[in-house]
Design an enzyme around this catalytic site. Sequence first.
Site, PDB file in Angstrom:
ATOM      1  N   ASP A  30     -13.444 -24.464  -8.575  1.00  0.00           N
ATOM      2  CA  ASP A  30     -13.543 -25.487  -7.538  1.00  0.00           C
ATOM      3  C   ASP A  30     -12.516 -26.569  -7.830  1.00  0.00           C
ATOM      4  OD1 ASP A  30     -16.072 -25.934  -5.395  1.00  0.00           O
ATOM      5  OD2 ASP A  30     -14.788 -27.682  -5.725  1.00  0.00           O
ATOM      6  N   LYS A  35     -17.703 -31.611 -10.096  1.00  0.00           N
ATOM      7  CA  LYS A  35     -18.669 -30.504  -9.939  1.00  0.00           C
ATOM      8  C   LYS A  35     -18.514 -29.490 -11.067  1.00  0.00           C
ATOM      9  CE  LYS A  35     -19.820 -28.733  -5.749  1.00  0.00           C
ATOM     10  NZ  LYS A  35     -19.717 -27.955  -4.504  1.00  0.00           N
ATOM     11  N   THR A 120     -17.178 -17.827   6.250  1.00  0.00           N
ATOM     12  CA  THR A 120     -17.327 -17.397   7.645  1.00  0.00           C
ATOM     13  C   THR A 120     -16.104 -17.859   8.430  1.00  0.00           C
ATOM     14  OG1 THR A 120     -19.704 -17.621   7.436  1.00  0.00           O
ATOM     15  CG2 THR A 120     -18.807 -17.552   9.673  1.00  0.00           C
ATOM     16  N   PHE A 268     -37.007 -15.788  13.271  1.00  0.00           N
ATOM     17  CA  PHE A 268     -36.229 -16.711  14.108  1.00  0.00           C
ATOM     18  C   PHE A 268     -36.845 -16.918  15.482  1.00  0.00           C
ATOM     19  CE2 PHE A 268     -33.519 -16.148  10.640  1.00  0.00           C
ATOM     20  CZ  PHE A 268     -32.699 -17.255  10.586  1.00  0.00           C
ATOM     21  N   GLY A 276     -30.009 -26.299  12.895  1.00  0.00           N
ATOM     22  CA  GLY A 276     -29.024 -27.231  12.329  1.00  0.00           C
ATOM     23  C   GLY A 276     -28.374 -26.554  11.144  1.00  0.00           C
ATOM     24  N   CYS A 279     -24.140 -23.940   9.081  1.00  0.00           N
ATOM     25  CA  CYS A 279     -23.621 -22.684   9.641  1.00  0.00           C
ATOM     26  C   CYS A 279     -23.794 -22.557  11.151  1.00  0.00           C
ATOM     27  CB  CYS A 279     -24.279 -21.501   8.944  1.00  0.00           C
ATOM     28  SG  CYS A 279     -23.772 -21.364   7.227  1.00  0.00           S
ATOM     29  N   LYS A 282     -21.761 -24.906  13.727  1.00  0.00           N
ATOM     30  CA  LYS A 282     -20.307 -24.710  13.730  1.00  0.00           C
ATOM     31  C   LYS A 282     -19.934 -23.267  14.091  1.00  0.00           C
ATOM     32  CE  LYS A 282     -19.277 -23.483   8.912  1.00  0.00           C
ATOM     33  NZ  LYS A 282     -18.981 -22.065   9.086  1.00  0.00           N
ATOM     34  N   LYS A 339     -33.652 -27.448   6.813  1.00  0.00           N
ATOM     35  CA  LYS A 339     -34.780 -26.516   6.818  1.00  0.00           C
ATOM     36  C   LYS A 339     -35.455 -26.609   5.450  1.00  0.00           C
ATOM     37  CE  LYS A 339     -32.461 -22.413   5.178  1.00  0.00           C
ATOM     38  NZ  LYS A 339     -32.330 -20.990   5.286  1.00  0.00           N
TER      39      LYS A 339
END
Length: 486
Positions: A30, A35, A120, A268, A276, A279, A282, A339
Amino acid sequence: MRIALIGSGYVGLVSAACFAELGHEVTSVDNDAAKIAALERGEVPIHEHFLPELLKRHHRKRLNFSTSIMESVRASEVVFITVGTPQSETGEADLSFVEAVANEIASAIDGRKVIVEKSTVPVRTCESIRKSLLINGALPDSFSVASNPEFLREGTAVLDFLYPDRIVLGADDDYSASVLQEIYSPLTNGSYYLREDAISFTSSTAPQARLILTNAKSAELIKHASNAFLAMKISFINAVANISEAVGADITEICAGIGSDSRIGAKFLNAGIGYGGSCFPKDVQAFHAVANQCGYEFGLLTEVMRINAEQRRRFLYKVRSALWTLRGKKLAVLGLAFKGGTDDVRESPAIAIVEALLREGAQVRVYDPAATAKARLIIPKDGVLYASDPYGAAEGCDALLVLTEWKEFANLDLDRVRSILKYPIVIDGRNLYDPKEMADAGLLYYSIGRAVGVPRAMSSTVHSREATHLCPITSSASLQPAVTAL
Ligand code: NAD
């Protein structure tokens, strides 16, 4: 296999730990030096079940951390790109992190490498990575580019990775196809599940992960289409919930009825305050933009996004219906993460609702089991207090709002909740309780797509019309004047 992963976020770090668990030599890279230093010290930067255990098991053995793309690429046969692909202002995916990494990889390539896009991305990104590697000096025979989209869910990421529904490999040449198949072979041949120390979800059977081998473009489209489809399921059931609410039906029973059809499936299909996270919002936008670029107006996705935005406004309308005005009211909020099971607050509907409540002059006392530290960086300070448990949040408040489906929020001591709230009002954006149970506990209970639970003592003042017509079935445009824009 020697593997480097560039980007040590939710996907990169979990994948790195899991690849080490499968027996590979892994470097997790990274450019956030703080981090990497924290990981080196043994700290775990994200809340994810089983991740601390895996990091402890493999750190300094098969798993190392680095800030150097150059060194890590040189030391590896396979390089996964796992950086973020956020939404740009126009709705398309912003691929600048992917491009920056591809450029750095190009100058590091010193032998045959397989570069795998795991972030993605829109269809044809593999092609763009290939071009980028070539114009930055990598020799055509020194690399292959493949796609291996990731389907893990935050909160259950480690188990999703190790026990996947499927592994999608998009390879345009035999070499990268065989390398990727070898990497995942402990899952696809089932040998991992026979290990005594395997991270297990108490299954006594040894499954074999299903492999879908296709070309890069199809793999890229599988990921975008999957996320768009799941978002569509959520918006669909939310739209049905609004009809259910208007007629006094029960959306949880409707979901059970729809979801038990094996062609549809129950997952789902939970009505709530909308999707929200980092992922779905967007990815639906980006897939819509991809369709546009292909000359196709994907109107279905426009509607999915519209319903999702409206669902937050409807919830706020519901809060106003229950409390009349919001200025000066004290509201307890349970949940800030997008979530349950995660500390991720990116694009969290809960945060958007808290901000709207603050704009309307309410004071908010919030509690989240894991997301508070990240939420503090986003939520305005004025008007917000952070509690250390759900009861501390509820104490003396005019109402209790449930905004995230943490398991612990579904098991509150209802007598205690009633006794510490100023008014016994619960507004549940996640349908964690049964309206009758709440009414029996003396709580006036508003949820999504179901009649209001009205305690016997209040039944003469809360009318059945109010119970079933909380929010008018209207377009979002006609809801606008009544509610603050979210
Ligand atoms: P994240 O923001 O948590 O992590 C990205 C990491 O990449 C960060 O730590 C960042 O510092 C690092 N980074 C950025 N530029 C870098 C560079 N030039 N060199 C080295 N490191 C760099 O993101 P995430 O949630 O892990 O998502 C990554 C990708 O995976 C996205 O495309 C996302 O859509 C996709 N995805 C995410 C999930 C999920 O649940 N989070 C699930 C499936 C797929």
